[in-house]
Motif scaffolding. Structure first.
Motif, PDB file in Angstrom:
ATOM      1  N   PRO A 203       0.815  -1.219   0.000  1.00 45.11           N
ATOM      2  CA  PRO A 203       0.000   0.000   0.000  1.00 45.11           C
ATOM      3  C   PRO A 203       0.847   1.266   0.000  1.00 45.11           C
ATOM      4  O   PRO A 203       0.927   2.000   0.991  1.00 45.11           O
ATOM      5  CB  PRO A 203      -0.839  -0.133   1.271  1.00 45.11           C
ATOM      6  N   LYS A 325      -0.868   2.264  -4.266  1.00 46.42           N
ATOM      7  CA  LYS A 325      -0.583   0.835  -4.092  1.00 46.42           C
ATOM      8  C   LYS A 325       0.007   0.277  -5.377  1.00 46.42           C
ATOM      9  O   LYS A 325      -0.201   0.802  -6.466  1.00 46.42           O
ATOM     10  CB  LYS A 325      -1.829   0.045  -3.686  1.00 46.42           C
ATOM     11  N   GLU A 368       4.777   1.284   3.324  1.00 52.16           N
ATOM     12  CA  GLU A 368       3.401   1.510   3.782  1.00 52.16           C
ATOM     13  C   GLU A 368       3.333   2.688   4.751  1.00 52.16           C
ATOM     14  O   GLU A 368       2.472   3.571   4.625  1.00 52.16           O
ATOM     15  CB  GLU A 368       2.864   0.242   4.449  1.00 52.16           C
TER      16      GLU A 368
END
Length: 416
Positions: A203, A325, A368
């Motif tokens: 992500p 992402k 992330e």
């Protein structure tokens, strides 16, 4: 628009600094910037990695992958060549191929069973002449007008690249002589063997992974495994080089057996008391083709990293699926000439990498968290000024020059 999405970039440039060392957060967040990246980079005059020839060993063998967000099929034709076809039926645009790998006599869309050969040419349309004199395609319909979109393809050393742009410069010129010597160091014509795959969805913005592998500074701080066992530390003998545009790069290093005390004090990730219960992970055998370096990480912008970490070999493909992402696909490989012991050694060392690897799990996590931090304030700018703001090759790791080089190029392509 979702309330967490940043403003659109319709006012033009969002990059206020003349240097390429301070990257605006919106570079990683803005959906309009991302859409422009897809068109100018992934669908423009760039070569993207699509796979290894060893993945399609016989005519009819295929691998489904993607360039940007466009699904494509790498397939070996009956003459032994490689084609890359867009996975979009010329009838009603269905992404007809769902399997990741396989072997087919022809490509058939299940919706209306339009049938294509390995070259992407339309060879069959049900009810083309109608039924009992009724219906059918118009008289001026021709099969030749409805082929699959066939991409420009280049192969080198068993590696397959493709481009939507048929005027893109030749692959060797695109990579450039300096980086090409390290590409050819691994892909020197020996027959490749596929050992396995892993994939993960991270992500974060796709460029964060490109940055990560152009950043020689973090491995000796973030990765406890690398620091403690000497595979990558700031005191390792090293070299950083890039192509003339700054878009591609190599990080080359030589493993140290001894521990530099100054480096150990600076890296809180160093664990003097960390021991391996299975020493086979450090069963490293020098291979003649390496020369002196024990590690070479090569980034070919925009979509692939070629990894040689001691005896472990892999490609790491970046497939963006939105501004926040991307899919990260690992293909672990070896050589047909490998002994059974070397093949096992390569697979064992591959456990350091991939989604759950002792090393690579760290990278997915920090990417992330970086994306989350960028989302907090789209007026923020990251700072990549270790080693100054200049861009150039170096013989040490304490620099972020490769990241600056990539963004200088990115700004030229993106009009920033």
């Amino acid at each position: 628009m979702h309330p967490d999405q940043p403003r659109l970039a319709n006012e033009g440039t969002i990059w206020k600094s003349p240097e390429s060392s301070r990257i605006p957060a919106r570079v990683y967040l803005d959906p309009e910037i991302y859409a422009r990246e897809l068109e100018r980079i992934f669908y423009g005059a760039h070569w993207s990695y699509v796979g290894l020839e060893a993945e399609v060993p016989e005519p009819g063998c295929f691998r489904r992958t993607a360039i940007g967000e466009r699904s494509v099929i790498m397939i070996r034709n009956r003459q032994g060549g490689i084609n890359v076809l867009e996975n979009r039926c010329a009838h009603r645009a269905m992404r007809f191929c769902q399997e990741r790998y396989g072997k087919v006599k022809s490509l058939v869309c299940p919706y209306h069973q339009w049938n294509y050969n390995h070259e992407g040419k339309l060879i069959g349309v049900p009810f083309r002449r109608g039924v009992n004199g009724q219906g059918g395609m118009p008289a001026d319909f021709t099969l030749e007008d409805r082929s699959l979109n066939k991409l420009n393809v280049a192969t080198r050393g068993g590696v397959v690249f493709a481009s939507f742009d048929h005027q893109v410069e030749p692959l060797d010129q695109y990579i450039g002589a300096d980086v090409l010597q390290y590409f050819d160091r691994t892909f020197d014509g020996r027959t490749l063997v596929i050992q396995g795959y892993s994939r993960q969805r991270i992500p974060g913005n796709w460029k964060l992974m490109m940055e990560n592998i152009k950043d020689p500074y973090h491995p000796g701080l973030l990765h406890t495994w690398f620091v403690t066992f000497g595979l990558w530390r700031a005191d390792n003998k090293s070299q950083l080089l890039m192509d003339s545009h700054g878009r591609h790069a190599c990080m080359i290093s030589r493993r140290n057996e001894a521990v530099d005390e100054e480096v150990a004090r600076a890296a809180t990730s160093y664990r003097a008391n960390m021991k391996l219960h299975d020493l086979r992970l450090l069963d490293i055998v020098h291979e003649k083709w390496w020369g002196a370096p024990t590690v070479c990480m090569t980034t070919i912008f925009p979509s692939v990293i070629f990894q040689q970490q001691v005896n472990s070999l892999s490609t790491r493909q970046i497939i963006p699926v939105g501004p926040d992402k991307f899919d990260f696909v690992w293909t672990h490989f070896g050589f047909e000439e490998d002994s059974p012991e070397m093949s096992t050694r390569r697979m064992r060392q591959a456990n350091l990498f991939g989604p759950a690897g002792f090393v690579s799990a760290d990278d997915g996590e920090v990417i992330e968290y970086s994306q989350e931090g960028l989302r907090q304030d789209d007026a923020f700018a990251t700072l990549c000024e270790l080693g100054g703001t200049e861009i150039g090759n170096t013989d040490h790791m304490v620099t972020e020059t490769l990241i600056r080089g990539m963004y200088r190029y990115w700004r030229q392509v993106m009009g920033q």
